[in-house]
Design a protein around this motif. Sequence first.
Motif, PDB file in Angstrom:
ATOM      1  N   LYS A 147       0.680  -1.279  -0.063  1.00  0.00           N
ATOM      2  CA  LYS A 147       0.086  -0.121   0.067  1.00  0.00           C
ATOM      3  C   LYS A 147       0.903   1.286   0.053  1.00  0.00           C
ATOM      4  CE  LYS A 147      -3.604  -2.651   0.075  1.00  0.00           C
ATOM      5  NZ  LYS A 147      -4.197  -2.848  -1.285  1.00  0.00           N
ATOM      6  N   PHE A 148       2.358   1.193   0.196  1.00  0.00           N
ATOM      7  CA  PHE A 148       3.264   2.391   0.211  1.00  0.00           C
ATOM      8  C   PHE A 148       3.820   2.570  -1.167  1.00  0.00           C
ATOM      9  CE2 PHE A 148       3.006   0.446   4.382  1.00  0.00           C
ATOM     10  CZ  PHE A 148       2.636   1.657   5.014  1.00  0.00           C
ATOM     11  N   ASN A 149       3.291   1.800  -2.265  1.00  0.00           N
ATOM     12  CA  ASN A 149       3.930   1.630  -3.623  1.00  0.00           C
ATOM     13  C   ASN A 149       5.360   1.568  -3.610  1.00  0.00           C
ATOM     14  OD1 ASN A 149       1.271   2.255  -4.631  1.00  0.00           O
ATOM     15  ND2 ASN A 149       1.210   4.338  -4.110  1.00  0.00           N
ATOM     16  N   ALA A 150       5.984   0.894  -2.789  1.00  0.00           N
ATOM     17  CA  ALA A 150       7.288   0.562  -2.719  1.00  0.00           C
ATOM     18  C   ALA A 150       7.842  -0.353  -3.807  1.00  0.00           C
ATOM     19  CB  ALA A 150       7.876   0.231  -1.434  1.00  0.00           C
ATOM     20  N   LEU A 151       6.714  -1.186  -4.342  1.00  0.00           N
ATOM     21  CA  LEU A 151       7.137  -2.234  -5.440  1.00  0.00           C
ATOM     22  C   LEU A 151       6.420  -1.695  -6.875  1.00  0.00           C
ATOM     23  CD1 LEU A 151       6.424  -5.419  -3.165  1.00  0.00           C
ATOM     24  CD2 LEU A 151       8.774  -4.257  -3.980  1.00  0.00           C
ATOM     25  N   ALA A 152       7.085  -2.036  -7.713  1.00  0.00           N
ATOM     26  CA  ALA A 152       6.460  -2.193  -9.241  1.00  0.00           C
ATOM     27  C   ALA A 152       7.005  -2.999 -10.156  1.00  0.00           C
ATOM     28  CB  ALA A 152       6.915  -0.493  -9.821  1.00  0.00           C
ATOM     29  N   TYR A 153       6.116  -3.314 -11.358  1.00  0.00           N
ATOM     30  CA  TYR A 153       6.940  -4.259 -12.088  1.00  0.00           C
ATOM     31  C   TYR A 153       6.718  -3.780 -13.417  1.00  0.00           C
ATOM     32  CZ  TYR A 153       7.897  -8.828 -14.128  1.00  0.00           C
ATOM     33  OH  TYR A 153       8.523  -9.799 -14.915  1.00  0.00           O
ATOM     34  N   THR A 154       7.930  -3.706 -14.151  1.00  0.00           N
ATOM     35  CA  THR A 154       7.851  -3.324 -15.629  1.00  0.00           C
ATOM     36  C   THR A 154       8.191  -4.765 -16.389  1.00  0.00           C
ATOM     37  OG1 THR A 154      10.110  -2.685 -15.549  1.00  0.00           O
ATOM     38  CG2 THR A 154       8.083  -0.832 -15.142  1.00  0.00           C
ATOM     39  N   ASP A 155       9.471  -4.916 -16.819  1.00  0.00           N
ATOM     40  CA  ASP A 155      10.040  -6.046 -17.508  1.00  0.00           C
ATOM     41  C   ASP A 155      10.638  -6.895 -16.524  1.00  0.00           C
ATOM     42  OD1 ASP A 155      11.943  -4.206 -17.000  1.00  0.00           O
ATOM     43  OD2 ASP A 155      13.327  -4.897 -18.823  1.00  0.00           O
ATOM     44  N   LYS A 156      10.678  -6.280 -14.995  1.00  0.00           N
ATOM     45  CA  LYS A 156      11.302  -6.790 -13.801  1.00  0.00           C
ATOM     46  C   LYS A 156      10.591  -6.151 -12.776  1.00  0.00           C
ATOM     47  CE  LYS A 156      15.763  -4.363 -13.630  1.00  0.00           C
ATOM     48  NZ  LYS A 156      17.197  -4.520 -13.397  1.00  0.00           N
ATOM     49  N   LEU A 157      10.931  -6.938 -11.677  1.00  0.00           N
ATOM     50  CA  LEU A 157      10.250  -6.205 -10.351  1.00  0.00           C
ATOM     51  C   LEU A 157      11.292  -5.155  -9.846  1.00  0.00           C
ATOM     52  CD1 LEU A 157       8.228  -6.534  -7.952  1.00  0.00           C
ATOM     53  CD2 LEU A 157       9.795  -7.767  -6.752  1.00  0.00           C
ATOM     54  N   LEU A 158      10.806  -3.943  -9.493  1.00  0.00           N
ATOM     55  CA  LEU A 158      11.552  -2.885  -8.882  1.00  0.00           C
ATOM     56  C   LEU A 158      11.148  -2.422  -7.622  1.00  0.00           C
ATOM     57  CD1 LEU A 158      10.979  -0.412 -12.157  1.00  0.00           C
ATOM     58  CD2 LEU A 158      12.895  -1.874 -11.651  1.00  0.00           C
ATOM     59  N   ILE A 159      12.034  -2.386  -6.728  1.00  0.00           N
ATOM     60  CA  ILE A 159      11.891  -2.065  -5.104  1.00  0.00           C
ATOM     61  C   ILE A 159      12.461  -0.737  -4.850  1.00  0.00           C
ATOM     62  CG2 ILE A 159      12.332  -3.047  -2.899  1.00  0.00           C
ATOM     63  CD1 ILE A 159      12.873  -5.793  -4.118  1.00  0.00           C
ATOM     64  N   PHE A 160      11.766  -0.055  -4.478  1.00  0.00           N
ATOM     65  CA  PHE A 160      12.081   1.530  -3.947  1.00  0.00           C
ATOM     66  C   PHE A 160      12.196   1.428  -2.451  1.00  0.00           C
ATOM     67  CE2 PHE A 160       9.091   1.696  -7.580  1.00  0.00           C
ATOM     68  CZ  PHE A 160       9.785   2.302  -8.521  1.00  0.00           C
ATOM     69  N   ASP A 161      13.559   1.291  -2.146  1.00  0.00           N
ATOM     70  CA  ASP A 161      14.113   1.489  -0.854  1.00  0.00           C
ATOM     71  C   ASP A 161      13.432   2.363  -0.052  1.00  0.00           C
ATOM     72  OD1 ASP A 161      15.096  -1.010  -1.642  1.00  0.00           O
ATOM     73  OD2 ASP A 161      17.334  -0.179  -1.215  1.00  0.00           O
TER      74      ASP A 161
END
Length: 284
Positions: free
Chosen positions: A77-91
């Motif tokens: 719910k904090f939008n710390a993860l996103a997926y494009t062609d791979k998983l992105l993690i926003f520390d």
Amino acid sequence: MNIAVLSGKGGAGKTLVSVNLSEVSENSTYIDCDVEEPNGHLFFKPDNIIKNNISVKIPIVNNDLCEGCRTCVDFCKFNALAYTDKLLIFDDICHSCGGCMRFCPNGALSEKEKVIGEVQKGVSNGIDVISGILNIGEPSGVPIIKELLNHIDENSHYNIIDCPPGSACVVMESIKDADYCILVSEPTVFGAHNLNMVYELVKLFNKPHGVVINKYINEDNPTEKLCKEKNIKILDRIPFDKELGNLNSDGVIISREKDEYREVFESLLNTVTKEVKYEAITNP
């Protein structure tokens, strides 16, 4: 006895009250939970400082196992993860809840340690001085505040908790173990507005409380009126005093330097102690 000192805004006098209450106590621990801008140490100038890093756990992904199902993205719910062609993690916006790792159906997520700040402990004139410092850019100081409150000394007569300003989650964390809350305010419209915020907070937590009006001039002020309207006990009024302001801005603990102010804070401490004892009797 755990006494939390709050204010709805910075600069109202919260640290002034916290530091001097600790100074006039026979046996006290001062805990600075204002982890974004701790300044109690500037007054105490503690010796024998011990520093410990505080870490949180953040997710890392094994891309060989990740199938792009986006279960973790939907969970966060904090939008710390996103997926494009791979998983992105926003520390920087991860809140370290660990939920993404638990819900990953393929075990593609694990955790690593990330240092978010530190806790410093020293001694000043027999007072244990404990401060938390949050690294710049970190989203939450709650993990550091939790560690700070682990240093509450049950053998100390008084644990004085210098809370962050405002009424956000870091303040809630700071007051959860408090026996009494001192609300510090200025006698202005802005001061009264922000006093009302922290007043509503301590009421929500059902904490015994009272107000100290700092920079006091006369009774005809918005903060005094608010206290009368809402029947909030005024514990003390610290007068507007240019000398006090100068000493405070120079990082001087005024109750060490001026007998008249030592008496002011001794009287405040005695009043709060009586309030806590009365509360214990009436609401066991």
